[in-house]
Design a protein around this motif. Structure first.
Motif, mmCIF file in Angstrom:
data_model
loop_
_atom_site.group_PDB
_atom_site.id
_atom_site.type_symbol
_atom_site.label_atom_id
_atom_site.label_comp_id
_atom_site.label_asym_id
_atom_site.label_seq_id
_atom_site.Cartn_x
_atom_site.Cartn_y
_atom_site.Cartn_z
ATOM 1 N N PHE A 1 9.419 1.844 83.599
ATOM 2 C CA PHE A 1 8.666 3.061 83.346
ATOM 3 C C PHE A 1 9.357 4.284 83.931
ATOM 4 O O PHE A 1 10.086 4.196 84.913
ATOM 5 N N GLU A 2 9.089 5.428 83.308
ATOM 6 C CA GLU A 2 9.375 6.725 83.910
ATOM 7 C C GLU A 2 8.025 7.339 84.259
ATOM 8 O O GLU A 2 7.205 7.605 83.371
ATOM 9 N N GLN A 3 7.782 7.546 85.550
ATOM 10 C CA GLN A 3 6.523 8.098 86.023
ATOM 11 C C GLN A 3 6.794 9.459 86.661
ATOM 12 O O GLN A 3 7.603 9.571 87.572
ATOM 13 N N ARG B 1 10.613 3.555 80.059
ATOM 14 C CA ARG B 1 11.880 4.164 80.462
ATOM 15 C C ARG B 1 12.846 4.206 79.270
ATOM 16 O O ARG B 1 13.037 3.222 78.568
ATOM 17 N N THR C 1 2.235 11.255 84.410
ATOM 18 C CA THR C 1 2.529 10.774 83.067
ATOM 19 C C THR C 1 3.444 9.566 83.201
ATOM 20 O O THR C 1 4.324 9.543 84.068
ATOM 21 N N ALA C 2 3.215 8.570 82.372
ATOM 22 C CA ALA C 2 4.066 7.379 82.362
ATOM 23 C C ALA C 2 4.482 7.082 80.932
ATOM 24 O O ALA C 2 3.653 7.166 80.013
ATOM 25 N N TYR D 1 -0.666 0.873 81.628
ATOM 26 C CA TYR D 1 0.705 0.360 81.759
ATOM 27 C C TYR D 1 0.929 -0.825 80.824
ATOM 28 O O TYR D 1 2.006 -0.973 80.225
ATOM 29 N N SER E 1 -6.026 2.934 84.570
ATOM 30 C CA SER E 1 -4.573 3.050 84.700
ATOM 31 C C SER E 1 -3.836 1.728 84.530
ATOM 32 O O SER E 1 -2.792 1.665 83.868
ATOM 33 N N VAL F 1 6.883 3.444 91.641
ATOM 34 C CA VAL F 1 7.663 4.422 90.874
ATOM 35 C C VAL F 1 9.079 3.924 90.621
ATOM 36 O O VAL F 1 9.773 4.439 89.733
#
Length: 303
Positions: A160-162, A277, A273-274, A133, A129, A155
């Motif tokens: 990022f949008e997680q 953004r 899911t990431a 990123y 993981s 978060v």
């Protein structure tokens, strides 16, 4: 369009030292220092200030970082809007993630994509993981399947949008004739005196195992450090130890038994899911996320 040296500055802010930032970026410390010197020169400000054997970010550096997040968001939104002017999703969609998520979720999602959207070319990359990123920020991946853990950003990270994708229960994996091989399940504390199999380094599973065992009131006695599930299952079958195995992980036909863990808290792992953004509405990214959600629905309770 966005100066990549701003990403170097952000990484330094996260990791605290030039050496740690360089390791995270796969650069040398001298390359990191040089890039930040040049960025400061181009911006006309001092970004770093020596503080003993470390460096400290200046107020100007924090201003640059705040605007860098806004610039990246705007750029991703612009790319998504421009891509929506086309006839539909097309191009290379790069997905990265942990092996179990790729096998169980990404593989069927990609199969659906190839049928429904023949102009989309999926590319899968297996990584832990923390590396996923980094791949997102380096624009070497578009969608990541990740597990929250020590190496994951919060978060609230503006880059990022997680989004939660699947709650995956974990079972005990024991030899077929083991004392804990009970179909009705056992509390995790019943395995406190067992030998355990889990790799400590570069393995998202390790902190999950430690957290689950700690919640059950013990620290696992790890005797073999193995990560790949086929190898783990083979060792368990030979009576060399036990482990926690995610329920979505397909296992080979070894002489092993999955045992549900009873009691609370139940050991689970959250798959997310990431994406970068602002990129979620890009036709390629949106199509990939929809395919992953459809694949995950097959593993939801009652499915």
């Amino acid at each position: 369009m966005i100066d990549r040296r701003l990403h170097v500055l952000k990484t330094l802010a996260e990791h605290g030292t030039v050496t740690a930032a360089a390791a995270a970026l796969h650069l040398t410390p001298s390359a990191v220092s040089q890039q930040l010197r040049l960025l400061g020169r181009d911006l006309g400000v001092e970004l770093l200030r020596p503080e003993g054997r470390r460096v400290r970010l200046t107020p100007a550096a924090h201003i640059a970082l705040r605007h860098a997040d806004a610039l990246r968001l705007q750029w991703e939104a612009a790319r998504a809007e421009l891509a929506q002017q086309g006839a539909g999703p097309r191009g290379v969609l790069r997905l990265c993630g942990v092996s179990s998520a790729l096998a169980t979720l990404a593989a069927p999602a990609v199969a659906r994509l190839r049928t429904a959207h023949p102009l989309v070319e999926p590319l899968l990359v297996e990584e832990e993981s923390g590396e996923c990123y980094r791949l997102l920020l380096a624009e070497e991946a578009d969608v990541a399947l990740v597990l929250p853990g020590p190496d994951a950003p919060p978060v609230t990270d503006p880059r990022f949008e997680q989004t939660p994708l699947l709650t995956d229960h974990q079972d005990l994996l024991v030899p077929e004739c083991h004392r804990l091989a009970r179909p009705e399940g056992v509390p995790l504390g019943a395995a406190a005196e067992e030998a355990w199999i889990v790799k400590a380094r570069d393995n998202d599973t390790h902190p999950l195992v430690l957290a689950a065992c700690a919640a059950a009131g013990f620290t696992p006695r790890v005797v073999h450090q193995v990560k790949e599930w086929y190898a783990v299952s083979a060792l368990v079958a030979e009576g060399l130890g036990i482990c926690l195995v995610p329920r979505i992980v397909p296992l080979p036909r070894h002489a092993v038994t999955r045992v549900p863990v009873t009691g609370a808290p139940a050991p689970v792992r959250q798959l997310l899911t990431a994406v970068r953004r602002g990129s979620a509405e890009h036709p390629l990214v949106r199509t990939g996320l929809e395919a992953l959600r459809e694949a995950a629905s097959a593993h939801a309770p009652g499915a």
